[in-house]
Structures are given as structure tokens and as C-alpha cells.
Write a protein that holds these residues in place. Structure first.
Motif, PDB file in Angstrom:
ATOM      1  N   ILE A  67       0.836  -1.201   0.000  1.00 41.85           N
ATOM      2  CA  ILE A  67       0.000   0.000   0.000  1.00 41.85           C
ATOM      3  C   ILE A  67       0.871   1.250   0.000  1.00 41.85           C
ATOM      4  N   ALA A  68       1.976   1.226   0.751  1.00 44.50           N
ATOM      5  CA  ALA A  68       2.898   2.365   0.764  1.00 44.50           C
ATOM      6  C   ALA A  68       3.529   2.565  -0.617  1.00 44.50           C
ATOM      7  N   VAL A  69       3.865   1.451  -1.268  1.00 41.10           N
ATOM      8  CA  VAL A  69       4.437   1.538  -2.620  1.00 41.10           C
ATOM      9  C   VAL A  69       3.457   2.201  -3.573  1.00 41.10           C
ATOM     10  N   PHE A  70       2.200   1.790  -3.499  1.00 41.90           N
ATOM     11  CA  PHE A  70       1.223   2.359  -4.427  1.00 41.90           C
ATOM     12  C   PHE A  70       0.833   3.781  -4.046  1.00 41.90           C
ATOM     13  N   ALA A  71       1.053   4.169  -2.801  1.00 43.21           N
ATOM     14  CA  ALA A  71       0.902   5.583  -2.448  1.00 43.21           C
ATOM     15  C   ALA A  71       1.973   6.396  -3.176  1.00 43.21           C
ATOM     16  N   CYS A  72       3.180   5.836  -3.274  1.00 43.43           N
ATOM     17  CA  CYS A  72       4.255   6.494  -4.033  1.00 43.43           C
ATOM     18  C   CYS A  72       3.913   6.547  -5.515  1.00 43.43           C
ATOM     19  N   VAL A  73       3.251   5.479  -6.020  1.00 43.95           N
ATOM     20  CA  VAL A  73       2.831   5.467  -7.419  1.00 43.95           C
ATOM     21  C   VAL A  73       1.799   6.566  -7.679  1.00 43.95           C
ATOM     22  N   VAL A  74       0.864   6.743  -6.732  1.00 42.76           N
ATOM     23  CA  VAL A  74      -0.141   7.804  -6.879  1.00 42.76           C
ATOM     24  C   VAL A  74       0.542   9.170  -6.907  1.00 42.76           C
ATOM     25  N   LEU A  75       1.507   9.380  -6.012  1.00 44.75           N
ATOM     26  CA  LEU A  75       2.247  10.649  -6.011  1.00 44.75           C
ATOM     27  C   LEU A  75       2.999  10.838  -7.326  1.00 44.75           C
ATOM     28  N   HIS A  76       3.539   9.749  -7.863  1.00 43.32           N
ATOM     29  CA  HIS A  76       4.199   9.781  -9.174  1.00 43.32           C
ATOM     30  C   HIS A  76       3.229  10.286 -10.245  1.00 43.32           C
ATOM     31  N   GLU A  77       2.022   9.718 -10.252  1.00 48.05           N
ATOM     32  CA  GLU A  77       1.023  10.126 -11.247  1.00 48.05           C
ATOM     33  C   GLU A  77       0.603  11.576 -11.052  1.00 48.05           C
ATOM     34  N   PHE A  78       0.525  12.015  -9.797  1.00 50.06           N
ATOM     35  CA  PHE A  78       0.164  13.411  -9.560  1.00 50.06           C
ATOM     36  C   PHE A  78       1.289  14.362  -9.956  1.00 50.06           C
ATOM     37  N   GLY A  79       2.505  13.852 -10.055  1.00 48.86           N
ATOM     38  CA  GLY A  79       3.581  14.651 -10.643  1.00 48.86           C
ATOM     39  C   GLY A  79       3.284  14.941 -12.108  1.00 48.86           C
ATOM     40  N   HIS A  80       2.841  13.899 -12.825  1.00 48.45           N
ATOM     41  CA  HIS A  80       2.414  14.092 -14.217  1.00 48.45           C
ATOM     42  C   HIS A  80       1.233  15.062 -14.292  1.00 48.45           C
ATOM     43  N   ILE A  81       0.287  14.882 -13.376  1.00 44.86           N
ATOM     44  CA  ILE A  81      -0.930  15.704 -13.391  1.00 44.86           C
ATOM     45  C   ILE A  81      -0.597  17.175 -13.184  1.00 44.86           C
ATOM     46  N   ALA A  82       0.293  17.465 -12.222  1.00 45.11           N
ATOM     47  CA  ALA A  82       0.663  18.855 -11.946  1.00 45.11           C
ATOM     48  C   ALA A  82       1.306  19.503 -13.167  1.00 45.11           C
ATOM     49  N   ALA A  83       2.185  18.747 -13.837  1.00 49.21           N
ATOM     50  CA  ALA A  83       2.836  19.282 -15.035  1.00 49.21           C
ATOM     51  C   ALA A  83       1.825  19.470 -16.163  1.00 49.21           C
ATOM     52  N   ALA A  84       0.907  18.508 -16.311  1.00 49.42           N
ATOM     53  CA  ALA A  84      -0.105  18.615 -17.370  1.00 49.42           C
ATOM     54  C   ALA A  84      -1.005  19.823 -17.140  1.00 49.42           C
ATOM     55  N   ARG A  85      -1.394  20.050 -15.907  1.00 46.47           N
ATOM     56  CA  ARG A  85      -2.270  21.186 -15.608  1.00 46.47           C
ATOM     57  C   ARG A  85      -1.563  22.518 -15.853  1.00 46.47           C
ATOM     58  N   TYR A  86      -0.257  22.529 -15.700  1.00 44.28           N
ATOM     59  CA  TYR A  86       0.505  23.743 -15.997  1.00 44.28           C
ATOM     60  C   TYR A  86       0.327  24.136 -17.460  1.00 44.28           C
ATOM     61  N   PHE A  87       0.151  23.133 -18.322  1.00 47.01           N
ATOM     62  CA  PHE A  87      -0.052  23.386 -19.756  1.00 47.01           C
ATOM     63  C   PHE A  87      -1.539  23.383 -20.135  1.00 47.01           C
ATOM     64  N   GLY A  88      -2.415  23.431 -19.146  1.00 45.85           N
ATOM     65  CA  GLY A  88      -3.848  23.509 -19.416  1.00 45.85           C
ATOM     66  C   GLY A  88      -4.494  22.190 -19.771  1.00 45.85           C
ATOM     67  N   ILE A  89      -3.863  21.064 -19.413  1.00 42.77           N
ATOM     68  CA  ILE A  89      -4.405  19.736 -19.711  1.00 42.77           C
ATOM     69  C   ILE A  89      -4.902  19.111 -18.417  1.00 42.77           C
ATOM     70  N   SER A  90      -6.185  18.829 -18.330  1.00 41.69           N
ATOM     71  CA  SER A  90      -6.732  18.220 -17.124  1.00 41.69           C
ATOM     72  C   SER A  90      -6.617  16.699 -17.185  1.00 41.69           C
ATOM     73  N   THR A  91      -6.731  16.069 -16.025  1.00 42.39           N
ATOM     74  CA  THR A  91      -6.634  14.622 -15.924  1.00 42.39           C
ATOM     75  C   THR A  91      -7.855  14.098 -15.182  1.00 42.39           C
ATOM     76  N   PRO A  92      -8.813  13.498 -15.891  1.00 44.14           N
ATOM     77  CA  PRO A  92     -10.059  13.056 -15.245  1.00 44.14           C
ATOM     78  C   PRO A  92      -9.861  11.992 -14.169  1.00 44.14           C
ATOM     79  N   ASP A  93      -8.934  11.030 -14.412  1.00 40.76           N
ATOM     80  CA  ASP A  93      -8.817   9.939 -13.445  1.00 40.76           C
ATOM     81  C   ASP A  93      -7.463   9.251 -13.512  1.00 40.76           C
ATOM     82  N   ILE A  94      -7.182   8.512 -12.444  1.00 42.17           N
ATOM     83  CA  ILE A  94      -6.011   7.636 -12.337  1.00 42.17           C
ATOM     84  C   ILE A  94      -6.523   6.242 -12.017  1.00 42.17           C
ATOM     85  N   THR A  95      -5.967   5.227 -12.673  1.00 38.37           N
ATOM     86  CA  THR A  95      -6.320   3.845 -12.366  1.00 38.37           C
ATOM     87  C   THR A  95      -5.061   3.102 -11.945  1.00 38.37           C
TER      88      THR A  95
END
Length: 376
Positions: free
Chosen positions: A49-77
Motif C-alpha cells: 500500500i505504501a508503494v502504491f501511495a508512491c505510485v499515486v504521487l508519481h502520477e500526480f507529478g504528471h498531473i501537476a505538469a499537465a495542468r501547468y499546460f492547461g491539460i486536465s486529468t479526469p482519473d487515475i487507475t
């Protein structure tokens, strides 16, 4: 998404976990139980579970960068082999894709550095390398996982971030389609390497190889669609002959039409030919079980179907379909009357035609200036 469990929404992005992840937790519990009993089993589950918490943070790194360019992210699976963030649209520039792709691994670098600092630099390479050994320190193993995630994601193969970084670098000099094709070919080659090595060392590599191969093929296909879509109008490739339902129809009538045609999506229209909604095969069956055949078809239809004018580009239609995550886009004329449908199947057929003939083939050349609309 039917195979995924909704965990909630964080900063406008829905976090889902695929059911196979739950199977992974059961497997981890059993394997760790054999090693050290119940305490080791629950520690193993907590570690995953801790590992996948790190994976979620990894994905939110992508999300933060995408939002900087005006690209939203509806979901993470979340899947057993990692997470997938669905972007609303693809980045428009190679530089944007590079920043979005590299943002995820940088988060794991930061997590590993933070854990290393908390341990006072006492975590050695041996401890961090013993990821699968429950006798090693929890935090040291977690730091090792984050280092592994950085190295694994930098492999130049889709869907890993390294594949997107490679495409961004190639796209700076080549066309987007050509850059994707090269990156996808490299990814598929590495997939065969994973599979071959997995035969002798770790069977998990075989499944990773299959996943990488399919993901690389999907990226190559998406690039082909994107290349074609810029020069094709919606009217050239949309479905113009289709069955549809009146708003007053019942589910019984909808089922009869489902059995009589090969369609999976049925538009619901009013008396003037304007779109009211869309009923899919799955919606029909689900509502039929819940409310019976006499229920109105309106009780099963989706109302979030986007509309597009038939003279718009196919690229815009694809963007609408991706943003709304819908099975079809309604095509309308100047009077907002329904004249066609764009579905994923239509796009697939277009690609098959394009691959079978030369680039000189012109879509829609048999239709004339205006699309035909046949009532059924």
C-alpha cells in the motif's frame, strides 16, 4: 472502468483501483505469511500500500505538469504493475510532453531522497536492493522501490515515461507520427527482450513484456489516428445510415432494434430530429433488469453526448470523445438535427482502410457535398 473501484477524488482527479490490485494484496499476504506468519503478512500488505501511495504521487507529478499546460486529468487507475493517468488530451508540443513525462520520475527521486535523509544516510545499497525481503527495514525497502520506479520508468518504451521522453526528443526533429512509430518499434523490441528474459528468470517479466508490446502498438495506432484526423472532416467518415429511437419508445422496442441491427449505440431523438441522448447496449440490458421491458427508453439513455458540426475536423471529434469519455459523438447539421454518428468502431474502420490503400485515398469522395441521412 467497470473492473475498477472508485477510491475518491483528489484535486479534481478520480482515483480508481483495478480489481487485480486486490488480488495482488491477497497474494502478498499469503507469501509473506509463509515467511513470517501473520505479522509479516500484514507488514507485506502495508508495504505494498505504501508503494502504491508512491505510485499515486508519481502520477500526480504528471498531473501537476499537465495542468501547468492547461491539460486536465479526469482519473487515475492503479494496476498491479503501476498506475495510469488519463489525460484529457495529448500535449501539443514535444517540450510539453517531455516536461509532463519527466515530472513523474522526479517525484520518486524526491521521495527516495527524503527517506534517505530521514534514515540519516544509514540505508545501504544492500538494504534498498532487498525489496522483496520482509526482514529488511521498511523505509529502506521503500526508498529502494522509488529508485527502482525511476529506473524502470526511464526505459525507452511505452507506456513508461522513458518512451514518452524518447518520442518528445525525436519529435523535435521528426513528425509526431514518425517519432511515435520509432519509439513504439523500440518499445516492442524491448517487450520481446522482457519476454525472453522472463522465460529463464522471472515469469513476471513475460506479463510486463506483453503489456509493453500492447501499449506500444496502441500508441502507434493513436499517432496514426492523429495524423489522419487533421486532414479529414467528420462528414467524410461518420456513420450516416443508422437506426435511432424516438423519445417515446420503450425498452422493449429498443431491444427489438438491438436484435435487428448490428449497432451497439442508438441515438434518441425528438420529433424534429434533435438529439435527446444515447442508449448503449449495456445501458439497455442493465435498465431492462432493473425496470423491465415497459420502461421508457429515456430512463436508460445518456444525456452527456457531445455534438459536433459535420464540417468540423475529425481531430476535434476525437478530442470531444476523449474529454467526455463517451462511446460516440453526435454529428449535427446547421439546424442542430442529427445527421451522423462518430464511434470508436468508425475510427477503427477508417484506419483499416487507410492501411489497405495508398495515402491518395480520399475519404468521403462518394458522398457529395452534404451527408446523406437515411431514416430507418
Amino acid at each position: 472502468m467497470g473492473w475498477s473501484l472508485n477510491l475518491g477524488t483528489i484535486a479534481g482527479t478520480t482515483v480508481r483501483v483495478h480489481f487485480t490490485f486486490l488480488l495482488l494484496l491477497v497474494w502478498i499476504w499469503l507469501t509473506h505469511y509463509q515467511i513470517g506468519g501473520t505479522p509479516a503478512a500484514w507488514q507485506g500488505v502495508a508495504f505494498i500500500i505504501a508503494v502504491f501511495a508512491c505510485v499515486v504521487l508519481h502520477e500526480f507529478g504528471h498531473i501537476a505538469a499537465a495542468r501547468y499546460f492547461g491539460i486536465s486529468t479526469p482519473d487515475i487507475t492503479l494496476f498491479p504493475i503501476g498506475g495510469v493517468a488519463r489525460l484529457e488530451r495529448m500535449p501539443e508540443e514535444p517540450g510539453q510532453e517531455f516536461v509532463i513525462a519527466v515530472a513523474g520520475p522526479l517525484v520518486n527521486v524526491a521521495i527516495a531522497a527524503l527517506i534517505f535523509a530521514l534514515l540519516g544516510g544509514s540505508a545501504g545499497v544492500e538494504q534498498m536492493a532487498g525489496i522483496e525481503d520482509p526482514r529488511m527495514g521498511f523505509l529502506a525497502r521503500l526508498a529502494g522501490v522509488n529508485v527502482f520506479l525511476v529506473l524502470f520508468n526511464m526505459i525507452p518504451a511505452f507506456p513508461m515515461d522513458g518512451g514518452r521522453i524518447l518520442r518528445a526528443a525525436l519529435a523535435a526533429r521528426l513528425s509526431w507520427s514518425r517519432a511515435t512509430q520509432i519509439a513504439a518499434t523500440i518499445g516492442q523490441g524491448l517487450a520481446f527482450v522482457f519476454g525472453f528474459v522472463g522465460l529463464f528468470y522471472n515469469p513476471l517479466l513475460i506479463f510486463i513484456g506483453i503489456f509493453v508490446y500492447l501499449a506500444a502498438a496502441a500508441e502507434a495506432q493513436n499517432a496514426q489516428i492523429r495524423e489522419v484526423a487533421t486532414s479529414v472532416l467528420v462528414a467524410d467518415v461518420m456513420i450516416t445510415e443508422f437506426a435511432r429511437l424516438e423519445r417515446s419508445a420503450t425498452l422493449d422496442e429498443a431491444i427489438e432494434m438491438l436484435l435487428a441491427t448490428t449497432q451497439h449505440e442508438f441515438p434518441v431523438i425528438d420529433s424534429a430530429g434533435h438529439l435527446e441522448g444515447l442508449v448503449t447496449r449495456n445501458d439497455m440490458i442493465r435498465t431492462l433488469k432493473e425496470k423491465g421491458p415497459a420502461a421508457p427508453v429515456a430512463s436508460a439513455m445518456r444525456r452527456d453526448i457531445p455534438k459536433i458540426h459535420y464540417r468540423k475536423s475529425l481531430e476535434e471529434s476525437l478530442r470531444l470523445m476523449q474529454q467526455a469519455d463517451v462511446p460516440a459523438v453526435a454529428v449535427v447539421d446547421n439546424s442542430d438535427r442529427l445527421v451522423g454518428l462518430m464511434t470508436h468502431e468508425t475510427i477503427g474502420e477508417m484506419l483499416m482502410i487507410r492501411s489497405a490503400v495508398s495515402d491518395a485515398f480520399r475519404f468521403g469522395r462518394l458522398r457529395g457535398a452534404k451527408p446523406r441521412f437515411t431514416r430507418i
